[in-house]
Every structure is written in structure tokens, then in C-alpha cells.
Design an enzyme around this catalytic site. Sequence first.
Site, PDB file in Angstrom:
ATOM      1  N   GLN A   1       0.635  -1.184   0.019  1.00 15.39           N
ATOM      2  CA  GLN A   1      -0.025   0.011   0.144  1.00 15.39           C
ATOM      3  C   GLN A   1       0.708   1.298  -0.002  1.00 15.39           C
ATOM      4  O   GLN A   1       0.336   2.318  -0.272  1.00 15.39           O
ATOM      5  CB  GLN A   1      -0.981   0.061   1.378  1.00 15.39           C
ATOM      6  CG  GLN A   1      -1.871  -1.207   1.267  1.00 15.39           C
ATOM      7  CD  GLN A   1      -3.066  -0.988   0.364  1.00 15.39           C
ATOM      8  OE1 GLN A   1      -3.568   0.080  -0.460  1.00 15.39           O
ATOM      9  NE2 GLN A   1      -3.577  -1.906   0.065  1.00 15.39           N
TER      10      GLN A   1
ATOM     11  N   SER B   1       3.419  -4.866  -5.122  1.00 15.61           N
ATOM     12  CA  SER B   1       2.399  -5.323  -6.234  1.00 15.61           C
ATOM     13  C   SER B   1       2.098  -4.020  -7.170  1.00 15.61           C
ATOM     14  O   SER B   1       1.872  -2.831  -6.906  1.00 15.61           O
ATOM     15  CB  SER B   1       1.222  -5.562  -5.333  1.00 15.61           C
ATOM     16  OG  SER B   1       0.148  -6.103  -6.286  1.00 15.61           O
TER      17      SER B   1
ATOM     18  N   THR C   1       8.675 -18.420 -16.578  1.00 16.66           N
ATOM     19  CA  THR C   1       8.760 -17.326 -17.588  1.00 16.66           C
ATOM     20  C   THR C   1       8.365 -15.958 -17.209  1.00 16.66           C
ATOM     21  O   THR C   1       7.280 -15.974 -16.600  1.00 16.66           O
ATOM     22  CB  THR C   1       8.095 -17.930 -18.997  1.00 16.66           C
ATOM     23  OG1 THR C   1       8.804 -18.995 -19.357  1.00 16.66           O
ATOM     24  CG2 THR C   1       8.221 -17.020 -20.012  1.00 16.66           C
TER      25      THR C   1
ATOM     26  N   CYS D   1     -20.839  -8.279   8.045  1.00 12.63           N
ATOM     27  CA  CYS D   1     -21.981  -8.441   7.048  1.00 12.63           C
ATOM     28  C   CYS D   1     -21.147  -8.392   5.516  1.00 12.63           C
ATOM     29  O   CYS D   1     -21.781  -8.956   4.534  1.00 12.63           O
ATOM     30  CB  CYS D   1     -23.110  -7.691   7.014  1.00 12.63           C
ATOM     31  SG  CYS D   1     -24.105  -8.007   8.448  1.00 12.63           S
TER      32      CYS D   1
END
Lengths: 136, 404
Positions: B181, B201, B242, B328
Amino acid sequence: MAYSNKVLDHYNNPRNVGSMDKSDPNVGTGMVGAPECGDVMKLQVKVNPETGVIEDAKFKTFGCGSAIASSSLATEWLRGKTVDEALEIKNTDIVNELSLPPVKIHCSVLAEDAIKAAINDYKTKSATKVEALASK
Amino acid sequence: MKLPIYMDYHATTPTDPRVFEAMKPYFMEIFGNSASRNHSFGWQAEEAVEKARKQIADLIGASPKEIVFTSGATESNNLALKGVAEMYAEKGNHIITAATEHKAVLDTCKRLEKHGIRVTYLPVQTNGLVDLEMLKDAITDKTILISIMYANNEIGVIQNMAEIGKIAKAKGVLVHSDATQAVGKVPVNVIKDNIDLMSLSGHKLYGPKGVGALYVRRKSPRVQITAQMDGGGHERGMRSGTLNVPGIVGLGEACAICQAEMAEESKRMAYLRDKLRNKLEAELDEVYINGTMDSRLPNNLNISFSYVEGESLLMGINDVAVSSGSACTSATLEPSYVLKALGAGDDQAHSSIRFGLGRFNTEEQVDYVAAKVIDVVKKLRELSPLYEMAKEGIDLTKVQWTAH
């Protein structure tokens, strides 16, 4: 998660939101659930002591859309029923009417519990009232 | 204004159009395998990969040889933790992490525990930060790794990595940080921050999904990890398979854009975030920010609206994409463990909303979202028995609830 149109309708236009005087002998109050579980329902019925018919029903709910819809629907169903008829409302009726998915079944269970709690509260109150009158 | 509005940038980000443009040639024209050493198709692919490696390294203050490409941060976290545990098994078998880590770290630790690794899950303070004294006390002569995330994905709090690294270094313990993040949002520098392994990421920083990287330090100390996948020995033997050349090109370009624009962008994010917060706090009582505002991603706002359940709030703002810590909305039907770790209580978690702002949000959108949230919270509080009780002066913590 996709909500059924009926759940959306009750969420957007909840029926019978409000509170009645808890100390009124003709009003039964049921409060079920817990904040840490993510849902609390307060359901109230006002009963005509002569006929045993529920003349008014109100709710307030902290919970997800399905919990709000379940309790809103319950108040609609309760109005005009006798207390004994009210006790026959099953959570599965609510599940079917609102097309609740399996993860939301507990919302309907909570609504059934709230109905029972409210009616029991009214019955307890009227029993004490009768006793009080008898002992006079 | 176009609806719905996306304000869930901690979950994922759209690929920046400039990134997408950079990737395009690598699907059909320059499609070579970067491991093909004996023709131009391979050389061109390799050149693109090495350019991206440098772009990523530059953004985090590393050298290109310290970047290992993976499929994303989950794989990077797995590789770092399992790779270190296996490589340093003779040195020790103890890992320290925190209760608020991402599941990719926590569940990897859970698995390692089944294989004889001892794991300490440090609690966090109410502000979301790790207590450094507690961290010091947790280190033993068997500790091989401390894994603490750079910035939290739910509450956005930024840990004091430089200090954590200093403590670890003094004891000869390696530090891994899941910086998914943080990278591209705030300045991250593996040297200044004393980090030995770091996960990042692509899709969290306007790059494509399915590509990520693990930084593995090469000097002082030279960190080694055992590969967790067997195969062709790519990425200096640390990660076979690869290379995802178009993805890697995209990740590199995304990092370069972040590096060029981060200073401006983070100012804009903080402005929008603070505007959102101020509007909500001005119009609504009993709203609580989860986690400290003093050390936090500029694009994160995690806020609890007391007496209102998160999923019902999401339902009311259904043209705005945000997340809730409410049970929920989760697959497990458990409220957010991150918010629980702050000690806020389950009810705060059930009432929480995470706003994750990003590059393509506008001020007009923030105004719309604030107005909508205020409106729906007010409506739901009218419906809330808890709000009514609180207004009557009833202490909700003293009520006998019928838990179910």
C-alpha cells in the site's frame, strides 16, 4: 451481494419506523441482538386489550439491509393480527417473502425472535395487570 | 458526473492509460521470452524487463539486481517468509509479525507454525502502530525475521520502519516489509528504512494485476532465500517461471510515473481526504477515525459512524464503491480483525467505512460522496435503536444484550 427488490424496497422505504411508550401497559417491547454482533432489533406492538388485536407495530433496527427489511416486513405483518396469530409468524416466511440468501437467514431469525420477545413482554405486562386488579 | 464513483483504491487501482500504452507492444510485437539468449526476440524482451527492473529499483532506493519479479504481493510475502524460514533454519526458528498484517503474511505464518516455526503476533497500540519496546522484548536469539507491513491496507497507518529496522539490525535479525500500500504513495527507501526484504504489487500503484516484486537485499547483509517454486531457475534462482514481460513493463512504467508524480499527487490526495473528513465531521456527531492520522497514507480515511451498521450504509451509498469492516460485508462473517486489534470493539468495526482515494478521484466526487454519506448516516440513525438509546443517555456498554 445482490439484494432482492423487496429488500431494497423495505430498505429505501422502511415501514412503521418509530418508538412507542414502553411504559404503556398495552405496548409490548422486544429488543434482540447485540451491537458487537452487528445487529440489534427493537420491535414494539400495541395491543387492544379488549380484542387482543395488534393495532400498531413499530421498529428500529441497527443492522444490515436484510435485517432492516426483515423487521420492517414484520411490522407490516403484525398489524391487524391477534397476539396468538402473531406468534405463528415463522422466520422462513420472512426468508421466502424477501428472498433472503443463506448468509442472511439469521436476520429473519432475529426478526422472529423480536416478534416473540415483544408479544411475551405484552403478555407478561397484562398478566401482572390482571394480578394487580385481582389482589385489589 | 459519472456514476458509480470508485473510492476503493486500497483494493485495486485502474491501470494508468500511460502504463497500458507502454505494455501494448509486449503482447503481439515484442513477445519474446526474456530467457531466450540466442535471438533478438529474447534480447528485446530482456531489455524491456531490465528497464522495468531499474524503474522499480529507483523508486525504492534499491539496485536493479535486488528486484525479483513475482505474480503479486501475496506471492512476494509467501516467498519472503517461507524462503527466509527455510534458508535460515539453522540460525533460528522464530518470526515476529503483527496482528494487523495482511492475510498473505498472517496465513503464511500460520502455515510455517505447522512446520516448527514459532511466531509472535505483536498486538498494536490503539493508534495502529507497533509498540517498539514490545518488539525489542519479543526478539530472542532464535529470531530470524521481523515482518511488519509498511502501511496498513485498512487503516492506512504507516509503521516506523526505520526504527524497526534499527532494532532488528542491532540484533542481527532480518526485516521484511509488505509495502504493497505504501510504494508509489509515500517515499519508500529500503536503505533509509532499513528493510532487507520488501513486497510490492503492480495493481495497487496503477499498474496491471498479476505482477509484483520482492526486493531482496544484496549487501550488508546479503540476504538469501530458498526458492519456493522449482523450475528454470529464473530471477537468480529465487523465482522460477517465464517472466510476465508485458506485466513487468507495466509495473516498471507505473513505478516511474509514481516517482515523477508522487510529491504532487500525495498533496492532492491529502487535500481531498481531509476535505472528506472535515465535511463528515462537521455534519455528523459520533464519528471516529480508526488509526492515527499522524502517520498515515495520504489517501486513506477509515472512519466509524457509531450506531450505524456498515453494510446498510454501503447499501445506501450504492453508487459509491468503498469498503466496510462490518462482518456482513466479509466472506467470513467476522468483523475486521484489523479494527478489532486496535481495541475499538466489534461495534466500531461493524460501523466502519474505508475510503481509499486515488489518482482519478476529483474534488467534485469527494463533495458528492460526503453529501451522500451524511444523508444516509442521518437516515440510518433515525432507524437505529442504538442511536435512540444513546440520545436517551443509556450507556450501551451496560445493557444486557441477547447475543446470538
